[in-house]
Design an enzyme around this catalytic site. Structure first.
Site, mmCIF file in Angstrom:
data_model
loop_
_atom_site.group_PDB
_atom_site.id
_atom_site.type_symbol
_atom_site.label_atom_id
_atom_site.label_comp_id
_atom_site.label_asym_id
_atom_site.label_seq_id
_atom_site.Cartn_x
_atom_site.Cartn_y
_atom_site.Cartn_z
ATOM 1 C CG ASP A 129 -27.365 13.050 9.756
ATOM 2 O OD1 ASP A 129 -28.005 12.655 10.748
ATOM 3 O OD2 ASP A 129 -26.198 12.687 9.518
ATOM 4 C CG ASP A 306 -22.678 18.502 6.218
ATOM 5 O OD1 ASP A 306 -22.266 17.518 6.878
ATOM 6 O OD2 ASP A 306 -23.277 18.381 5.132
ATOM 7 C CB CYS A 344 -4.903 33.630 10.632
ATOM 8 S SG CYS A 344 -6.336 32.992 11.546
ATOM 9 C CB CYS A 346 -8.069 32.687 14.774
ATOM 10 S SG CYS A 346 -6.665 31.555 14.774
ATOM 11 C CB CYS A 349 -2.978 32.934 14.081
ATOM 12 S SG CYS A 349 -3.258 31.490 13.015
ATOM 13 C CG HIS A 374 -6.107 27.974 12.471
ATOM 14 N ND1 HIS A 374 -5.778 29.282 12.151
ATOM 15 C CD2 HIS A 374 -5.905 27.246 11.322
ATOM 16 C CE1 HIS A 374 -5.389 29.342 10.895
ATOM 17 N NE2 HIS A 374 -5.460 28.125 10.355
#
Length: 426
Positions: A129, A306, A344, A346, A349, A374
Site C-alpha cells: 500500500d 485485503d 474443515c 485444515c 481441525c 485455520h
C-alpha cells in the site's frame, strides 16, 4: 519474449482439486518476471455469471486466481505464519505496508536484501500500500498538505514526510508486484463534505505525481484508488478523472470504505464503482475482510480484497466458521472435544479440539498461531468456492447456501438489497 498462452474457455478450465488457472500447470509461477513479455500485469476473465467474475491476474511473481483474498503482512510477513504455511494454504498474494516498512527496517535495507520478496522469503505475488491509510489510523500524528503527509512515528517520535514521489521511491525499492498510489484518505464517517471534495481532487493530482515518479513500470504495477467518500457525485468525479488516465493504469482500487460506515452506504459505493470501472481490468476493494462482505462484493463484480481481520481476530482466539465465529476463550469451550469446524480439512481441525485450543489461546502464543492458520485456510477455501461456483455457473446457489448457513433466520436487509442489485434473489 515469453508468449502468454491463450486462456481456455470456462468449460475447459481445470478443476477437481480447485487449482484451475489460465494456462499450464496449476497456478505455476510466471517464469522470468514481467520484463520478458513487456507487461507487468495480464488479466483474463475465465467465466462470468451475472456481475461476478472468475479471472486470472498474471503478475511477475505469480498467476493469481480471482476473486482473491490477500492476507496482510504489515512488515512483509503475516504474523504467526511462515511462507511455507501460506503456500500450503494456497495464498497467492501477501500485502505489505509501505509506511511501516520504511519506518522499520527501512526501504534501503530491504533493497539490499534484493527487495521485499527476498527479504520476506515469499516467492509469490506481493502488494504494497502507499501509506495513505495511516492518514486515518494515525490521524492524530499526521499533518496533511498538498505536498504530502507528515507523520510522527509512534515508536520513536521521529517525523516522516510522505509525498507521492517519496511513496514511489520506497515502493520501487521494495519491489512488490503491485503498488498503490498515495491517496488522500478520509474516514468514511467524517461529516465534512468539503474535506471529501478536497481529498477527491487531491487524490487525482497525487496520482499524476505518482505516475511521473514511478521508475519501474516494466515490472511493477501502479494502481490508483477511487475516492469520494459515500457521496455519489464525488465517486463519479473520481472515477471519471482516473479513467481519463486508463491507458497507464493496469488495475483500479476502491478506497475509503470499511471505516465504520453503514452497510447500505458500503454496498452502494461498491455497486457504483464496479459498474463504472473497465471490464478488462482488476478491481480491488481495499480493507474488506468479513466473509459476508467479500461474497457481496464478488457478486457486484469486485476481484481483490485485503484485511487484517482473519489473523487479528485469531490472536484473540476467534475462529471463522460457516455459521459465523467461534470464540475459543469462552468457558464453554473447555469441555468441547469437537474440532473448530467438523467439515474443515485444515491441519488445525484435523489435529486439535476446541478444548485444546481453549487452553492454548488463553495461555500460549501457539494458540494464536493455530487459529490464524485455520482462519486463513477458511478464507482461502471461501475464495476457492466463489471462483469455482462462477466457473461452474452455480454462483447464485453458492451465495444462497452461504447466506443460509450464516443467517439461518434470514439475511439482513442490506445483504438482500445488494444481492438483488447483482440479480441474485435470496
Amino acid at each position: 519474449a515469453l508468449e502468454v498462452p491463450p486462456v481456455p474457455e470456462a468449460k475447459k478450465a481445470k478443476r477437481g482439486d480447485g487449482k484451475w488457472m489460465a494456462s499450464g500447470p496449476s497456478n505455476a509461477p510466471l517464469k522470468g518476471g514481467g520484463q520478458q513479455h513487456g507487461k507487468a500485469l495480464e488479466f483474463r476473465i475465465l467465466a462470468k455469471q451475472g456481475r461476478a467474475r472468475a479471472s486470472v491476474m498474471r503478475l511477475p511473481h505469480y498467476d493469481c486466481r480471482m476473486p482473491m483474498f490477500m492476507p496482510v503482512g504489515t512488515n512483509g510477513s503475516v504474523k504467526g505464519l511462515t511462507p511455507d504455511q501460506l503456500r500450503r494454504l494456497d495464498c497467492h498474494l501477501v500485502l505489505g505496508n509501505t509506511y511501516h516498512l520504511e519506518s522499520r527496517p527501512g526501504a534501503d535495507v530491504v533493497e539490499e536484501f534484493g527487495g521485499l520478496h527476498e527479504f520476506s522469503r515469499w516467492d509469490r505475488a506481493m502488494l504494497t500500500d502507499s501509506g495513505g491509510f495511516q492518514m486515518v489510523s494515525l490521524l492524530h500524528l499526521a499533518d496533511i498538505t498538498e505536498e504530502g503527509v507528515s507523520f510522527q512515528n509512534p515508536t520513536d517520535g521521529q517525523s516522516m514526510m510522505l509525498t507521492p514521489e517519496h511513496s514511489m521511491r520506497i515502493q520501487n525499492k521494495l519491489g512488490a508486484d503491485i503498488m498503490m498510489a498515495l491517496d488522500d484518505v478520509v474516514s468514511s464517517v467524517n461529516p465534512s463534505l468539503e474535506r471529501f471534495e478536497e481529498a477527491t481532487y487531491r487524490t487525482t493530482r497525487w496520482f499524476d505525481r505518482c505516475l511521473e515518479a514511478h521508475e519501474r513500470p516494466h515490472d511493477q504495477n501502479l494502481f490508483p484508488i477511487v475516492q469520494g467518500g459515500l457521496d455519489y457525485d464525488l465517486r463519479q468525479t473520481s472515477l471519471k478523472q482516473l479513467m481519463e488516465r486508463d491507458a497507464r493504469i493496469p488495475g483500479y482500487a476502491i478506497g475509503g470504505l470499511a471505516g465504520g460506515e453503514d452497510k447500505e452506504s458500503f454496498w452502494n459505493v461498491v455497486d457504483w464503482c464496479t459498474a463504472a470501472l473497465p471490464e478488462q481490468k482488476p478491481r480491488y476493494v481495499m480493507g474488506i475482510g468479513y466473509p459476508v462482505d467479500i461474497v457481496v462484493c464478488s457478486a457486484l463484480g469486485a476481484d481483490m480484497y485485503d484485511c487484517v481481520y482473519p489473523t487479528r481476530t485469531a490472536r484473540f482466539g476467534t475462529a471463522l466458521v460457516p455459521t459465523g465465529v467461534i470464540r475459543l476463550p469462552l468457558a464453554g469451550m473447555e469441555g468441547d472435544h469437537r474440532p473448530i469446524d467438523e467439515d474443515c480439512e485444515c491441519m488445525v481441525c484435523r489435529k486439535y479440539t476446541r478444548s485444546q485450543l481453549h487452553r492454548l489461546v488463553c495461555k500460549d502464543s501457539t494458540g494464536a498461531i493455530l487459529v490464524s492458520y485455520h482462519n486463513v485456510h477458511y478464507m482461502m477455501q471461501l475464495m476457492k468456492g466463489i471462483r469455482e461456483s462462477i466457473v461452474d455457473q452455480r454462483f447464485p446457489e453458492f451465495v444462497r447456501d452461504f447466506m443460509k448457513k450464516l443467517y439461518p433466520d434470514g439475511a439482513p436487509e442490506w445483504v438482500a438489497r445488494a444481492l438483488k442489485a447483482a440479480d441474485i434473489e435470496l
